[in-house]
Design a protein around this motif. Sequence first.
Motif, PDB file in Angstrom:
ATOM      1  N   GLU A 243       0.826  -1.211   0.000  1.00 48.94           N
ATOM      2  CA  GLU A 243       0.000   0.000   0.000  1.00 48.94           C
ATOM      3  C   GLU A 243       0.851   1.248   0.000  1.00 48.94           C
ATOM      4  N   ASN A 244       1.849   1.228   0.820  1.00 50.32           N
ATOM      5  CA  ASN A 244       2.586   2.468   1.014  1.00 50.32           C
ATOM      6  C   ASN A 244       3.934   2.479   0.321  1.00 50.32           C
ATOM      7  N   GLY A 245       4.200   1.406  -0.410  1.00 49.69           N
ATOM      8  CA  GLY A 245       5.455   1.131  -1.085  1.00 49.69           C
ATOM      9  C   GLY A 245       6.501   2.214  -1.123  1.00 49.69           C
ATOM     10  N   ARG A 246       6.245   3.232  -1.938  1.00 52.94           N
ATOM     11  CA  ARG A 246       7.306   4.180  -2.249  1.00 52.94           C
ATOM     12  C   ARG A 246       7.729   5.001  -1.038  1.00 52.94           C
TER      13      ARG A 246
ATOM     14  N   VAL B 196      10.320   3.852   2.797  1.00 50.61           N
ATOM     15  CA  VAL B 196      11.744   4.111   3.053  1.00 50.61           C
ATOM     16  C   VAL B 196      11.922   5.532   3.525  1.00 50.61           C
ATOM     17  N   LEU B 197      11.270   6.423   2.823  1.00 50.58           N
ATOM     18  CA  LEU B 197      11.366   7.839   3.158  1.00 50.58           C
ATOM     19  C   LEU B 197      10.870   8.084   4.572  1.00 50.58           C
ATOM     20  N   ARG B 198       9.764   7.430   4.912  1.00 51.57           N
ATOM     21  CA  ARG B 198       9.176   7.646   6.233  1.00 51.57           C
ATOM     22  C   ARG B 198      10.104   7.135   7.321  1.00 51.57           C
ATOM     23  N   ARG B 199      10.763   5.998   7.055  1.00 47.85           N
ATOM     24  CA  ARG B 199      11.684   5.467   8.062  1.00 47.85           C
ATOM     25  C   ARG B 199      12.850   6.415   8.280  1.00 47.85           C
ATOM     26  N   ALA B 200      13.354   6.945   7.163  1.00 47.71           N
ATOM     27  CA  ALA B 200      14.457   7.901   7.267  1.00 47.71           C
ATOM     28  C   ALA B 200      14.013   9.119   8.065  1.00 47.71           C
ATOM     29  N   LEU B 201      12.803   9.576   7.786  1.00 49.21           N
ATOM     30  CA  LEU B 201      12.260  10.747   8.493  1.00 49.21           C
ATOM     31  C   LEU B 201      12.124  10.455   9.976  1.00 49.21           C
ATOM     32  N   ALA B 202      11.615   9.254  10.295  1.00 49.32           N
ATOM     33  CA  ALA B 202      11.421   8.880  11.693  1.00 49.32           C
ATOM     34  C   ALA B 202      12.753   8.879  12.427  1.00 49.32           C
TER      35      ALA B 202
ATOM     36  N   PHE C 298       6.969  13.554  13.039  1.00 51.59           N
ATOM     37  CA  PHE C 298       7.233  12.163  13.395  1.00 51.59           C
ATOM     38  C   PHE C 298       6.006  11.533  14.050  1.00 51.59           C
ATOM     39  N   LEU C 299       5.413  12.263  15.014  1.00 43.82           N
ATOM     40  CA  LEU C 299       4.233  11.730  15.695  1.00 43.82           C
ATOM     41  C   LEU C 299       3.085  11.527  14.711  1.00 43.82           C
ATOM     42  N   PHE C 300       2.925  12.496  13.810  1.00 44.03           N
ATOM     43  CA  PHE C 300       1.867  12.394  12.811  1.00 44.03           C
ATOM     44  C   PHE C 300       2.083  11.182  11.926  1.00 44.03           C
ATOM     45  N   GLY C 301       3.328  10.979  11.537  1.00 39.21           N
ATOM     46  CA  GLY C 301       3.653   9.823  10.695  1.00 39.21           C
ATOM     47  C   GLY C 301       3.321   8.520  11.399  1.00 39.21           C
TER      48      GLY C 301
END
Lengths: 134, 342
Positions: free
Chosen positions: B8-11, B14-20, B106-109
Amino acid sequence: MQKTETKQERESIPFYPDHLSTELKVMGGILLLAAVVGIVGLFLPVGTGEPADPMNTPVHVKPEWYFLFLYQLLKFIPKTTGAVLPVIAVIVLILWPFLDRRADPSQKARLYRGIAVAVILIAILALTIWGEVS
Amino acid sequence: MNRRLRAENGRITVLRRALALAAILALLVVFLSAFQSRVQAKANLEARGASPPAGEAVLPVAAAAQPTPAPVEKDTCLHCHISGEDKGLWTPLMRWSIFGGVGLAFLFGMYRSASVWTSRAPWKPLRLRAAEWLDERYQVSEPLSKILNKPVPTSALRWWYCLGGITAFLFVVQAGTGIMLAFYYKPTPQEAFASIQFIENQVRFGAAIRAVHHWAANGMIVMCMAHMLRVFIMGAYKNPRELNWVSGALLLILTLAFGFTGYLLPWDQRAFWATTVGSEIAGSLPVIGDLALVFLRVGWNVTALTLSRFYALHVIALPIFTLAFMGTHFLMVRRLGIAEAL
């Protein structure tokens, strides 16, 4: 809008987003211009003159540029006339649509009004420049 | 389960993990630095109370002028935050907004990921949620869409059709800069001139704000007149738009009145004598001359009362009238549409 106004629909754009974005671009341009004015103003401030002194009348008292033509006109006509004339002009200006009620018969009407505006503008401009240099 | 989520969130995964990861690091930094600065401030306070300040970087001028500097709580430099000498004031806010913003992202993510995971439904954007929430309460989407979808003739895209809009926007610019100037301006003969000088020389960006207010005022008059001439030449004042011409002419008079009252406020020689001469001309009117003179000057001479009156007119009365007439002006443009050229 009604279905009958197909011509108008063809020659029109929606207010949002087309027209609004144009307006926003104009606003952005003005803000940019204001920023430039501000930055220039940091180095060339508007400044102030001498502090006001009610006991000491300066030699040349001039109003702002948009009242300068009236000020110049007042030099040549009696004071009462000079005060009444702008008031009458303003009343005529406000009531103009009720004085000129006829619908424009042709494009010519715009030309005539344009010529009238040009004549008045040139007269005001001449008086303003005259007031500035005198 | 995990594979499905990734599909679902594919792309963005990775970006979200880096952001977190970045957010966690940022939060660590912000807590550490906040703690550090608090310790530092405490140490500074103790050092100041005990001995002459060693690293007094905040107020070098005040420190040099005074042999025994005042305690921090009773700081004598009242304007250091205005003139920008006190540099430490903005630092905490900047720090907290930068790192706090990252933390909130981060919290929102986290919330978003959890929500998608538990509800197994695609995420609904916040913008959409806010719009729906507001529309449930105000129910404006229908009338608003009517306004927004209103067709505008393509001929209204010519440049001379934006003169009125530019005038209106310049009024907004004037309101903004005028409020900023009013923060520091003092409408009394003793203090007016000095407060203008204070704005020009001491207040941070004061000269810029005053320059914008000054030149935008001139621009507003030019644009107002140009708009009027355009309407006049095109005959756009004719039936059924007569009253829009009337309100526009009144707006022009109000704009000129803004100029006339604003001109006095710096209380310099030019201002004082221009007002004296201007009100004298009004005083030479037949029948109402004396009344007009006394109304403008509040008495027979230009005094402190004149300044108060012009200030009140300039910042309160004229804006209210201008807004009212602008309202009627725009309402008719909205109802009848822009006048079509022949």
